[in-house]
Design a protein around this motif. Structure first.
Motif, PDB file in Angstrom:
ATOM      1  N   GLY A   1      90.388  36.640   0.369  1.00  0.00           N
ATOM      2  CA  GLY A   1      91.192  37.164  -0.714  1.00  0.00           C
ATOM      3  C   GLY A   1      92.491  37.763  -0.191  1.00  0.00           C
ATOM      4  O   GLY A   1      92.641  38.025   1.008  1.00  0.00           O
ATOM      5  N   VAL A  37      81.428  44.989  -2.705  1.00  0.00           N
ATOM      6  CA  VAL A  37      82.579  44.424  -3.420  1.00  0.00           C
ATOM      7  C   VAL A  37      82.429  44.811  -4.891  1.00  0.00           C
ATOM      8  O   VAL A  37      81.533  44.325  -5.586  1.00  0.00           O
ATOM      9  CB  VAL A  37      82.647  42.895  -3.263  1.00  0.00           C
ATOM     10  N   ARG A  38      83.313  45.672  -5.352  1.00  0.00           N
ATOM     11  CA  ARG A  38      83.198  46.255  -6.690  1.00  0.00           C
ATOM     12  C   ARG A  38      83.748  45.322  -7.769  1.00  0.00           C
ATOM     13  O   ARG A  38      84.414  44.328  -7.488  1.00  0.00           O
ATOM     14  CB  ARG A  38      83.940  47.592  -6.747  1.00  0.00           C
ATOM     15  N   TYR A  39      83.443  45.695  -9.035  1.00  0.00           N
ATOM     16  CA  TYR A  39      83.995  45.042 -10.238  1.00  0.00           C
ATOM     17  C   TYR A  39      83.674  43.554 -10.294  1.00  0.00           C
ATOM     18  O   TYR A  39      84.527  42.733 -10.605  1.00  0.00           O
ATOM     19  CB  TYR A  39      85.513  45.253 -10.307  1.00  0.00           C
ATOM     20  N   ARG A  40      82.437  43.209 -10.005  1.00  0.00           N
ATOM     21  CA  ARG A  40      81.997  41.813 -10.122  1.00  0.00           C
ATOM     22  C   ARG A  40      81.172  41.682 -11.395  1.00  0.00           C
ATOM     23  O   ARG A  40      79.943  41.742 -11.378  1.00  0.00           O
ATOM     24  CB  ARG A  40      81.168  41.414  -8.898  1.00  0.00           C
ATOM     25  N   THR A  66      85.298  47.561  -1.289  1.00  0.00           N
ATOM     26  CA  THR A  66      86.546  46.848  -1.550  1.00  0.00           C
ATOM     27  C   THR A  66      86.432  46.125  -2.881  1.00  0.00           C
ATOM     28  O   THR A  66      85.367  46.114  -3.517  1.00  0.00           O
ATOM     29  CB  THR A  66      86.846  45.838  -0.413  1.00  0.00           C
ATOM     30  N   ARG A  67      87.530  45.502  -3.304  1.00  0.00           N
ATOM     31  CA  ARG A  67      87.516  44.727  -4.548  1.00  0.00           C
ATOM     32  C   ARG A  67      87.610  43.228  -4.297  1.00  0.00           C
ATOM     33  O   ARG A  67      87.393  42.437  -5.212  1.00  0.00           O
ATOM     34  CB  ARG A  67      88.667  45.173  -5.460  1.00  0.00           C
ATOM     35  N   ALA A  68      87.981  42.825  -3.093  1.00  0.00           N
ATOM     36  CA  ALA A  68      88.066  41.414  -2.727  1.00  0.00           C
ATOM     37  C   ALA A  68      87.800  41.288  -1.230  1.00  0.00           C
ATOM     38  O   ALA A  68      88.180  42.166  -0.440  1.00  0.00           O
ATOM     39  CB  ALA A  68      89.426  40.832  -3.072  1.00  0.00           C
ATOM     40  N   ASP A 117      96.534  43.719  -2.773  1.00  0.00           N
ATOM     41  CA  ASP A 117      96.096  45.112  -2.629  1.00  0.00           C
ATOM     42  C   ASP A 117      94.601  45.282  -2.854  1.00  0.00           C
ATOM     43  O   ASP A 117      94.016  46.281  -2.415  1.00  0.00           O
ATOM     44  CB  ASP A 117      96.852  46.002  -3.624  1.00  0.00           C
ATOM     45  N   SER A 118      93.980  44.330  -3.559  1.00  0.00           N
ATOM     46  CA  SER A 118      92.548  44.460  -3.842  1.00  0.00           C
ATOM     47  C   SER A 118      91.686  44.314  -2.598  1.00  0.00           C
ATOM     48  O   SER A 118      90.481  44.591  -2.643  1.00  0.00           O
ATOM     49  CB  SER A 118      92.126  43.414  -4.878  1.00  0.00           C
ATOM     50  N   THR A 119      92.264  43.902  -1.467  1.00  0.00           N
ATOM     51  CA  THR A 119      91.472  43.714  -0.236  1.00  0.00           C
ATOM     52  C   THR A 119      91.356  45.002   0.587  1.00  0.00           C
ATOM     53  O   THR A 119      90.694  45.002   1.623  1.00  0.00           O
ATOM     54  CB  THR A 119      92.104  42.626   0.640  1.00  0.00           C
ATOM     55  N   ASN A 124      88.282  40.165   2.387  1.00  0.00           N
ATOM     56  CA  ASN A 124      89.279  39.687   3.344  1.00  0.00           C
ATOM     57  C   ASN A 124      88.748  39.996   4.733  1.00  0.00           C
ATOM     58  O   ASN A 124      88.519  41.168   5.071  1.00  0.00           O
ATOM     59  CB  ASN A 124      90.623  40.364   3.110  1.00  0.00           C
TER      60      ASN A 124
END
Length: 298
Positions: free
Chosen positions: A153, A91-94, A165-167, A156-158, A169
Protein backbone atom coordinates in the motif's frame (compact mmCIF):
# COMPACT_ATOMS: atom_id res chain seq x y z
CA UNK A 1 -38.53 33.07 -48.43
CA UNK A 2 -37.22 30.90 -45.63
CA UNK A 3 -33.52 31.32 -44.81
CA UNK A 4 -30.89 30.03 -42.42
CA UNK A 5 -29.39 33.48 -41.92
CA UNK A 6 -30.42 33.34 -38.27
CA UNK A 7 -27.53 30.89 -37.73
CA UNK A 8 -25.17 33.85 -38.20
CA UNK A 9 -26.55 35.55 -35.11
CA UNK A 10 -24.44 35.73 -31.97
CA UNK A 11 -26.90 33.62 -30.00
CA UNK A 12 -26.83 30.74 -32.45
CA UNK A 13 -23.06 30.96 -32.94
CA UNK A 14 -22.52 30.58 -29.18
CA UNK A 15 -25.07 27.79 -29.05
CA UNK A 16 -23.30 25.90 -31.84
CA UNK A 17 -19.91 26.35 -30.13
CA UNK A 18 -21.33 24.97 -26.88
CA UNK A 19 -22.72 21.94 -28.70
CA UNK A 20 -19.32 21.29 -30.30
CA UNK A 21 -17.66 21.37 -26.87
CA UNK A 22 -20.29 19.08 -25.35
CA UNK A 23 -20.07 16.62 -28.26
CA UNK A 24 -16.26 16.46 -28.04
CA UNK A 25 -16.32 16.06 -24.24
CA UNK A 26 -18.85 13.21 -24.35
CA UNK A 27 -16.94 11.51 -27.17
CA UNK A 28 -13.68 11.73 -25.16
CA UNK A 29 -15.32 10.53 -21.92
CA UNK A 30 -16.93 7.60 -23.70
CA UNK A 31 -13.58 6.59 -25.21
CA UNK A 32 -11.94 6.95 -21.80
CA UNK A 33 -14.46 4.54 -20.28
CA UNK A 34 -13.82 1.99 -23.04
CA UNK A 35 -10.06 2.36 -22.50
CA UNK A 36 -10.61 1.63 -18.82
CA UNK A 37 -12.66 -1.41 -19.82
CA UNK A 38 -9.79 -2.69 -21.97
CA UNK A 39 -7.30 -2.12 -19.14
CA UNK A 40 -9.55 -3.94 -16.70
CA UNK A 41 -9.90 -6.91 -19.03
CA UNK A 42 -6.11 -7.09 -19.42
CA UNK A 43 -5.66 -6.83 -15.66
CA UNK A 44 -8.27 -9.53 -15.01
CA UNK A 45 -6.52 -11.85 -17.45
CA UNK A 46 -3.23 -11.41 -15.56
CA UNK A 47 -4.91 -11.99 -12.19
CA UNK A 48 -6.66 -15.16 -13.44
CA UNK A 49 -3.40 -16.53 -14.79
CA UNK A 50 -1.57 -15.74 -11.54
CA UNK A 51 -4.30 -17.15 -9.29
CA UNK A 52 -4.40 -20.44 -11.18
CA UNK A 53 -0.64 -20.92 -11.30
CA UNK A 54 1.38 -23.24 -9.05
CA UNK A 55 2.88 -21.80 -5.83
CA UNK A 56 6.35 -20.28 -6.20
CA UNK A 57 8.85 -19.95 -3.30
CA UNK A 58 8.79 -16.42 -1.96
CA UNK A 59 12.54 -16.06 -2.47
CA UNK A 60 12.04 -16.42 -6.25
CA UNK A 61 9.59 -13.53 -6.62
CA UNK A 62 10.14 -11.32 -3.54
CA UNK A 63 13.21 -9.25 -2.71
CA UNK A 64 14.20 -7.18 0.28
CA UNK A 65 14.01 -3.47 -0.39
CA UNK A 66 12.14 -3.98 -3.68
CA UNK A 67 8.46 -3.74 -4.38
CA UNK A 68 6.31 -6.34 -6.09
CA UNK A 69 5.54 -5.85 -9.78
CA UNK A 70 1.86 -5.39 -10.61
CA UNK A 71 2.22 -8.19 -13.17
CA UNK A 72 3.20 -10.52 -10.32
CA UNK A 73 0.41 -9.49 -7.97
CA UNK A 74 -1.97 -12.31 -7.02
CA UNK A 75 0.65 -14.90 -7.97
CA UNK A 76 0.53 -17.91 -5.68
CA UNK A 77 3.58 -18.24 -3.41
CA UNK A 78 4.73 -20.57 -0.65
CA UNK A 79 7.05 -20.16 2.32
CA UNK A 80 8.16 -22.07 5.40
CA UNK A 81 9.19 -20.51 8.68
CA UNK A 82 8.13 -19.53 12.17
CA UNK A 83 5.59 -16.85 13.05
CA UNK A 84 6.91 -13.94 15.14
CA UNK A 85 3.72 -13.54 17.15
CA UNK A 86 5.16 -10.72 19.28
CA UNK A 87 5.40 -8.53 16.16
CA UNK A 88 1.77 -8.95 15.08
CA UNK A 89 0.44 -5.84 13.30
CA UNK A 90 -3.23 -4.85 13.27
CA UNK A 91 -4.68 -3.37 10.05
CA UNK A 92 -7.62 -1.20 11.08
CA UNK A 93 -10.86 -0.20 9.30
CA UNK A 94 -11.36 -3.42 7.34
CA UNK A 95 -15.15 -3.37 7.02
CA UNK A 96 -16.99 -6.31 5.43
CA UNK A 97 -20.69 -6.03 4.58
CA UNK A 98 -21.01 -3.12 6.99
CA UNK A 99 -19.37 -5.03 9.86
CA UNK A 100 -16.32 -3.51 11.56
CA UNK A 101 -13.17 -5.62 11.60
CA UNK A 102 -9.40 -5.84 11.27
CA UNK A 103 -6.82 -7.73 9.26
CA UNK A 104 -4.07 -9.54 11.18
CA UNK A 105 -0.54 -9.36 9.74
CA UNK A 106 2.16 -11.55 11.28
CA UNK A 107 5.82 -11.79 10.11
CA UNK A 108 6.87 -15.31 9.11
CA UNK A 109 10.62 -15.68 9.72
CA UNK A 110 12.16 -17.87 7.01
CA UNK A 111 15.35 -19.94 7.23
CA UNK A 112 17.30 -17.08 5.64
CA UNK A 113 16.36 -14.79 8.52
CA UNK A 114 14.26 -12.55 6.29
CA UNK A 115 10.61 -12.27 7.23
CA UNK A 116 7.63 -12.34 4.88
CA UNK A 117 4.59 -10.38 6.03
CA UNK A 118 1.52 -12.64 6.04
CA UNK A 119 -2.01 -11.24 6.18
CA UNK A 120 -3.61 -14.18 8.00
CA UNK A 121 -7.20 -13.00 7.52
CA UNK A 122 -10.04 -10.89 8.87
CA UNK A 123 -11.46 -10.70 12.39
CA UNK A 124 -14.70 -9.03 13.40
CA UNK A 125 -14.20 -6.45 16.16
CA UNK A 126 -16.00 -3.68 17.97
CA UNK A 127 -15.79 -0.13 16.65
CA UNK A 128 -12.83 0.72 18.88
CA UNK A 129 -10.73 -1.97 17.12
CA UNK A 130 -8.42 -4.51 18.76
CA UNK A 131 -4.84 -5.05 19.92
CA UNK A 132 -2.41 -7.86 18.98
CA UNK A 133 -3.31 -9.59 22.27
CA UNK A 134 -6.99 -9.83 21.20
CA UNK A 135 -6.47 -11.93 18.04
CA UNK A 136 -6.30 -15.73 17.78
CA UNK A 137 -2.76 -17.08 17.83
CA UNK A 138 -1.22 -18.57 14.68
CA UNK A 139 0.22 -22.10 14.66
CA UNK A 140 3.37 -22.45 16.71
CA UNK A 141 6.64 -23.98 15.50
CA UNK A 142 7.52 -24.40 11.84
CA UNK A 143 4.69 -23.53 9.51
CA UNK A 144 4.28 -23.82 5.75
CA UNK A 145 2.02 -21.25 4.17
CA UNK A 146 0.51 -20.82 0.73
CA UNK A 147 -0.93 -17.50 -0.35
CA UNK A 148 -1.29 -14.75 -2.92
CA UNK A 149 1.39 -12.13 -3.49
CA UNK A 150 0.28 -8.54 -2.95
CA UNK A 151 1.64 -5.10 -3.79
CA UNK A 152 2.45 -2.70 -0.92
CA UNK A 153 0.00 0.00 0.00
CA UNK A 154 0.97 3.65 -0.39
CA UNK A 155 0.18 7.02 1.15
CA UNK A 156 -0.34 8.30 4.68
CA UNK A 157 -2.46 5.27 5.57
CA UNK A 158 0.71 3.12 5.74
CA UNK A 159 1.96 4.88 8.89
CA UNK A 160 2.57 2.33 11.66
CA UNK A 161 1.81 3.34 15.26
CA UNK A 162 1.85 0.92 18.21
CA UNK A 163 1.86 -2.05 15.79
CA UNK A 164 -1.25 -0.74 14.08
CA UNK A 165 -1.76 0.67 10.61
CA UNK A 166 -4.46 1.27 8.00
CA UNK A 167 -2.65 -0.23 4.98
CA UNK A 168 0.12 -2.80 4.65
CA UNK A 169 3.48 -1.47 3.49
CA UNK A 170 6.46 -3.79 3.98
CA UNK A 171 8.99 -0.97 4.28
CA UNK A 172 7.01 0.92 6.93
CA UNK A 173 6.25 -2.23 8.95
CA UNK A 174 9.85 -3.51 8.68
CA UNK A 175 11.17 -0.21 10.02
CA UNK A 176 8.58 -0.12 12.82
CA UNK A 177 9.42 -3.70 13.89
CA UNK A 178 13.15 -3.35 13.22
CA UNK A 179 13.01 -6.42 11.01
CA UNK A 180 14.35 -7.29 7.59
CA UNK A 181 11.33 -8.12 5.45
CA UNK A 182 10.62 -8.98 1.84
CA UNK A 183 9.01 -6.30 -0.29
CA UNK A 184 5.25 -6.74 -0.61
CA UNK A 185 3.18 -9.10 1.49
CA UNK A 186 1.17 -12.33 1.21
CA UNK A 187 -2.59 -12.86 1.62
CA UNK A 188 -2.92 -16.24 3.33
CA UNK A 189 -4.58 -19.08 1.45
CA UNK A 190 -3.65 -21.99 3.75
CA UNK A 191 -1.19 -22.85 6.50
CA UNK A 192 0.12 -26.19 7.74
CA UNK A 193 -0.36 -27.07 10.54
CA UNK A 194 -3.76 -25.44 10.88
CA UNK A 195 -4.37 -22.99 13.74
CA UNK A 196 -6.66 -23.71 16.67
CA UNK A 197 -8.86 -20.78 15.67
CA UNK A 198 -8.94 -19.65 12.06
CA UNK A 199 -9.56 -16.14 10.83
CA UNK A 200 -11.93 -15.29 7.99
CA UNK A 201 -10.06 -15.80 4.70
CA UNK A 202 -9.05 -12.83 2.59
CA UNK A 203 -11.36 -11.69 -0.18
CA UNK A 204 -10.13 -12.27 -3.70
CA UNK A 205 -10.60 -9.47 -6.25
CA UNK A 206 -13.74 -9.34 -8.35
CA UNK A 207 -12.88 -10.16 -11.95
CA UNK A 208 -15.92 -8.72 -13.70
CA UNK A 209 -15.74 -5.98 -16.31
CA UNK A 210 -17.30 -3.34 -14.10
CA UNK A 211 -19.66 -0.60 -15.32
CA UNK A 212 -17.27 0.89 -17.90
CA UNK A 213 -19.07 -0.46 -20.99
CA UNK A 214 -22.43 1.05 -20.05
CA UNK A 215 -20.81 4.29 -18.85
CA UNK A 216 -19.13 4.62 -22.24
CA UNK A 217 -22.42 4.08 -24.06
CA UNK A 218 -24.13 6.63 -21.83
CA UNK A 219 -21.55 9.33 -22.60
CA UNK A 220 -21.84 8.74 -26.34
CA UNK A 221 -25.63 8.75 -26.12
CA UNK A 222 -25.51 12.16 -24.39
CA UNK A 223 -23.33 13.48 -27.22
CA UNK A 224 -25.70 12.21 -29.92
CA UNK A 225 -28.66 13.64 -27.99
CA UNK A 226 -27.00 17.07 -27.81
CA UNK A 227 -26.35 17.10 -31.57
CA UNK A 228 -29.89 15.95 -32.36
CA UNK A 229 -31.31 18.62 -30.06
CA UNK A 230 -29.31 21.33 -31.81
CA UNK A 231 -30.55 20.36 -35.28
CA UNK A 232 -34.13 20.02 -34.05
CA UNK A 233 -34.06 23.51 -32.52
CA UNK A 234 -32.48 24.85 -35.70
CA UNK A 235 -35.28 23.32 -37.77
CA UNK A 236 -37.90 24.70 -35.40
CA UNK A 237 -36.39 28.19 -35.66
CA UNK A 238 -36.28 27.96 -39.46
CA UNK A 239 -39.91 26.83 -39.61
CA UNK A 240 -41.06 29.56 -37.24
CA UNK A 241 -39.16 32.24 -39.18
CA UNK A 242 -40.78 31.12 -42.46
CA UNK A 243 -44.22 31.21 -40.95
CA UNK A 244 -43.65 34.66 -39.46
CA UNK A 245 -42.55 36.15 -42.84
CA UNK A 246 -45.83 35.40 -44.65
CA UNK A 247 -48.57 38.03 -44.85
CA UNK A 248 -50.91 37.63 -41.92
CA UNK A 249 -54.38 36.48 -42.86
CA UNK A 250 -57.27 38.81 -42.06
CA UNK A 251 -59.30 37.54 -39.23
CA UNK A 252 -63.03 37.56 -39.80
CA UNK A 253 -65.24 38.57 -36.97
CA UNK A 254 -67.82 36.06 -36.11
CA UNK A 255 -71.08 37.29 -34.66
CA UNK A 256 -72.15 35.35 -31.72
CA UNK A 257 -75.80 34.42 -31.83
CA UNK A 258 -77.38 34.53 -28.48
CA UNK A 259 -79.38 31.46 -27.92
CA UNK A 260 -82.72 31.85 -26.33
CA UNK A 261 -83.06 29.58 -23.44
CA UNK A 262 -86.09 27.34 -23.86
CA UNK A 263 -88.29 26.55 -20.88
CA UNK A 264 -91.54 24.69 -20.34
CA UNK A 265 -92.50 26.64 -17.21
CA UNK A 266 -96.03 28.13 -17.64
CA UNK A 267 -94.97 31.54 -16.32
CA UNK A 268 -92.04 31.78 -18.67
CA UNK A 269 -94.08 30.65 -21.63
CA UNK A 270 -96.82 33.20 -20.85
CA UNK A 271 -94.24 35.96 -20.59
CA UNK A 272 -92.66 34.97 -23.89
CA UNK A 273 -96.08 34.96 -25.60
CA UNK A 274 -96.86 38.41 -24.16
CA UNK A 275 -93.55 39.78 -25.40
CA UNK A 276 -94.26 38.30 -28.82
CA UNK A 277 -97.76 39.96 -28.94
CA UNK A 278 -96.31 43.30 -27.83
CA UNK A 279 -93.64 43.06 -30.50
CA UNK A 280 -96.31 42.22 -33.15
CA UNK A 281 -98.53 45.12 -32.01
CA UNK A 282 -95.58 47.50 -32.10
CA UNK A 283 -94.70 46.36 -35.62
CA UNK A 284 -98.35 46.79 -36.74
CA UNK A 285 -98.46 50.27 -35.23
CA UNK A 286 -95.28 51.20 -37.06
CA UNK A 287 -96.69 49.97 -40.36
CA UNK A 288 -99.95 51.87 -39.81
CA UNK A 289 -98.03 55.04 -39.01
CA UNK A 290 -95.94 54.59 -42.07
CA UNK A 291 -99.02 54.09 -44.27
CA UNK A 292 -100.72 57.14 -42.77
CA UNK A 293 -97.67 59.24 -43.35
CA UNK A 294 -97.34 58.17 -46.94
CA UNK A 295 -101.09 58.69 -47.68
CA UNK A 296 -101.31 62.27 -46.34
CA UNK A 297 -101.19 65.19 -48.90
CA UNK A 298 -97.80 66.74 -49.41
Amino acid sequence: MRSFRFLLSRRWALFAAAIVVVAYATWWLGGWQFDRLADRKDRNAIVRANEDGPPTPVGDVMRTGEGVSEDDEWSRVTATGTYAVEDTVIVRYRTRDGVAGIDVVVPLVTSSGTSVLVDRGWLQTENQGATPDDVPAPPSGEVTINGWLRVDGTGDSTLVTDQSTRAVNSTAIGEALNREVYGGFVDLESEDPAPATSLAPVELPELDNGPHFFYGLQWWFFGVLAIFGFFYLMYDEWRTAGRGGAAPARAERKTKVKKVRQSNHPYVRARQEQEAREAAEAAAAEREAAETSSGSPG
